[in-house]
Design a protein around this motif. Sequence first.
Motif, short mmCIF file in Angstrom:
data_model
loop_
_atom_site.label_atom_id
_atom_site.label_comp_id
_atom_site.label_asym_id
_atom_site.label_seq_id
_atom_site.Cartn_x
_atom_site.Cartn_y
_atom_site.Cartn_z
N LEU A 1 45.38 38.61 46.50
CA LEU A 1 44.20 39.32 46.03
C LEU A 1 43.23 39.42 47.20
N VAL A 2 43.05 40.63 47.69
CA VAL A 2 42.19 40.86 48.85
C VAL A 2 40.81 41.23 48.34
N PHE A 3 39.79 40.45 48.72
CA PHE A 3 38.45 40.59 48.16
C PHE A 3 37.48 41.25 49.13
N GLY A 4 36.55 41.98 48.53
CA GLY A 4 35.43 42.53 49.28
C GLY A 4 34.19 42.54 48.42
N ALA B 1 47.14 34.34 45.92
CA ALA B 1 46.44 33.89 47.12
C ALA B 1 45.17 34.71 47.27
N PHE B 2 44.00 34.05 47.20
CA PHE B 2 42.72 34.71 47.46
C PHE B 2 42.59 34.92 48.97
N ILE B 3 42.27 36.13 49.37
CA ILE B 3 42.04 36.42 50.78
C ILE B 3 40.65 37.02 50.91
N LEU B 4 39.75 36.36 51.62
CA LEU B 4 38.41 36.88 51.83
C LEU B 4 37.90 36.43 53.20
N TRP B 5 36.99 37.22 53.77
CA TRP B 5 36.42 36.85 55.06
C TRP B 5 35.63 35.54 54.94
N HIS B 6 35.56 34.82 56.04
CA HIS B 6 34.88 33.54 56.07
C HIS B 6 33.41 33.66 55.68
N ASN B 7 32.76 34.77 56.06
CA ASN B 7 31.33 34.89 55.78
C ASN B 7 31.03 35.23 54.31
N ARG B 8 32.07 35.42 53.50
CA ARG B 8 31.88 35.62 52.05
C ARG B 8 32.19 34.36 51.25
N LEU B 9 32.38 33.23 51.91
CA LEU B 9 32.79 32.01 51.21
C LEU B 9 31.79 31.53 50.17
N PHE B 10 30.51 31.85 50.34
CA PHE B 10 29.51 31.41 49.36
C PHE B 10 29.88 31.87 47.95
#
Length: 216
Positions: free
Chosen positions: A151-154, A47-56
Amino acid sequence: MVHEISGWRRLVLWPLAMLLQLWGRTLRFEIDEDARRAITKRDVPIAFILWHNRLFLAPEIYRRYRGKRPLVALISASGDGAWLTAFFSLVGMRAARGSSSRLGREAATALLAAQRAGYDIGITPDGPRGPMYDVKPGAVIVPRRTGAPLLVFGCEFTGVWRLRSWDKFCLPKPFSRVRMHCEVVTAEQLADRENGLTLLRNRLLALNPDPEANAR
C-alpha cells in the motif's frame, strides 16, 4: 548495538505520546472511495510504504483504517529510532530494529517472520537518513519474498509545519485537513528489482505533491 529507551525516559515519553495521539485525532482526513477500499482491505497482510517525513501520520492511519490487525514497522537501531520505537509501542505498534546501514539483515528477517505470521509491516524507503525521496533497494526485499501487496501512501496538508531535519519532517497543524492518497502495488510488479524501485519512487512522488520533491 540497538539503542533502547527505558526508565524515566519512557515515563517522560508517555504523556507526550498521549498528546500526539490527541493531536492526530484532531486531523480531518479526506479520502476517496477507491483509496478507502484499498486501505481497509484486511484479507491479507500488507506492506505500508510511505516517505519518512510522513511518519507522524502512521499511528493515526493505522488506528482509523486497519483495525485490530497488528503492525510491525522497520525503525532504525539508532538513538533516534529508540525514541520512535518507544512511542510506537505506546500506541500499539511494534518495531523491527535496523536499516540499510545497521542490522539490515536482522531487521529484514524479523519483518519476513512478522508478515508470514499475518502482521502488516511498515517501511519508509528513504529512511532513516535519506537522501530524502530516494527509494533504497531494501524497501522491496520483504514484499518480494512474501508476495504481499504494497500500500503506497501519499498525503497533502492544508496546514503543516516542516522541521529542519534531513527529510523536512511534516507536522500537520492541529485541526487541519489531510488529503489521503493510496494505491496498491502488487509483488508481481516488483519482480524486476530495478523497475520495481523506479515504480515505487514514481508513485510515491506522484501521491505526495511537494516542492521539495520537484527540486530534486
